[in-house]
Design an enzyme around this catalytic site. Structure first.
Site, short mmCIF file in Angstrom:
data_model
loop_
_atom_site.label_atom_id
_atom_site.label_comp_id
_atom_site.label_asym_id
_atom_site.label_seq_id
_atom_site.Cartn_x
_atom_site.Cartn_y
_atom_site.Cartn_z
CB CYS A 79 -0.99 -0.04 1.16
SG CYS A 79 -2.36 1.14 1.00
CG HIS A 179 -3.78 -3.69 2.72
ND1 HIS A 179 -2.81 -3.23 3.58
CD2 HIS A 179 -4.43 -2.60 2.25
CE1 HIS A 179 -2.86 -1.91 3.63
NE2 HIS A 179 -3.84 -1.51 2.83
CD GLU A 181 -1.72 -6.49 5.00
OE1 GLU A 181 -2.08 -5.34 5.31
OE2 GLU A 181 -1.20 -6.76 3.90
#
EC number: 4.3.2.10
Length: 200
Positions: A79, A179, A181
């Site tokens: 990001c 993202h 994650e």
């Protein structure tokens, strides 16, 4: 495998930490440049303001340390971390990024809602990540990179086609606007591929 997660006053550190641990690696959150030397991979996470992040990296000496590590261990920018790999950003024209890739960051088009928040697909250009082509990933951003180098590995459509994945395998450097994650099992698998695959 020790993975250094760079702490420079931005959000989403906990989710990145948990993701790295879930993958079976040893995550270490640090703002100490010397600790990066012991890492097998480095993640530059981030949600926030380009100027504040760039200033913190410069003040702590992390800028110079990250540049010194280029090509020796995998580096992943997520990001805002991806945007910091560029030279500059329209968000803060007077601030300097890491300059890993030539180019800048520009605002998303005026005719779409910003921030671009939610799930969207990524069309990968490279065989390296072909298995992830067309998969959904989670985005939260108002700016996107505009690289001058031929480093675009994946693109996403949101008012326009923009680079959502950039990289240079030869130098072990990758950037993701989304993202991984926070993108479920697919995102975790991609994160694992970058951390371990790039180091092979």
């Amino acid at each position: 495998m020790k993975v250094a997660i760079v702490e420079y006053g931005v959000g989403n550190l906990n989710s990145v930490y948990r993701a790295v641990k879930h993958l079976g690696h040893e995550p270490v959150v640090t703002d100490d440049p010397s600790e990066l030397h012991d890492a097998d991979a480095v993640i530059l996470p981030g949600v926030g303001n380009f100027r504040a992040a760039a200033e913190k990296l410069e003040e702590t000496g992390l800028c110079d340390e990250i540049r010194e590590l280029l090509g020796s261990v995998p580096l992943l920018g997520i990001c805002l971390g991806m945007q910091l790999l560029m030279e500059s950003s329209e968000e803060s024209p007077e601030s300097r990024g890491l300059g890993v890739f030539r180019g800048t960051c520009v605002a998303l088009p005026n005719d779409v809602k910003t921030p671009h928040m939610g799930w969207n697909t990524v069309e990968f250009r490279t065989e390296e990540f072909r298995e992830f082509d067309g998969e959904m990933f989670y985005f939260v951003h108002s700016y996107r990179v505009a690289p001058e180098d031929d480093v675009v590995l994946g693109e996403t459509e949101y008012g326009e086609r923009f680079p959502s994945v950039i990289g240079d395998r030869g130098r072990l450097i990758y950037g993701m606007q989304f993202h991984p994650e926070k993108s479920g099992p697919v995102g975790l698998k991609l994160l694992g591929e970058v951390l371990t695959g790039a180091s092979r």
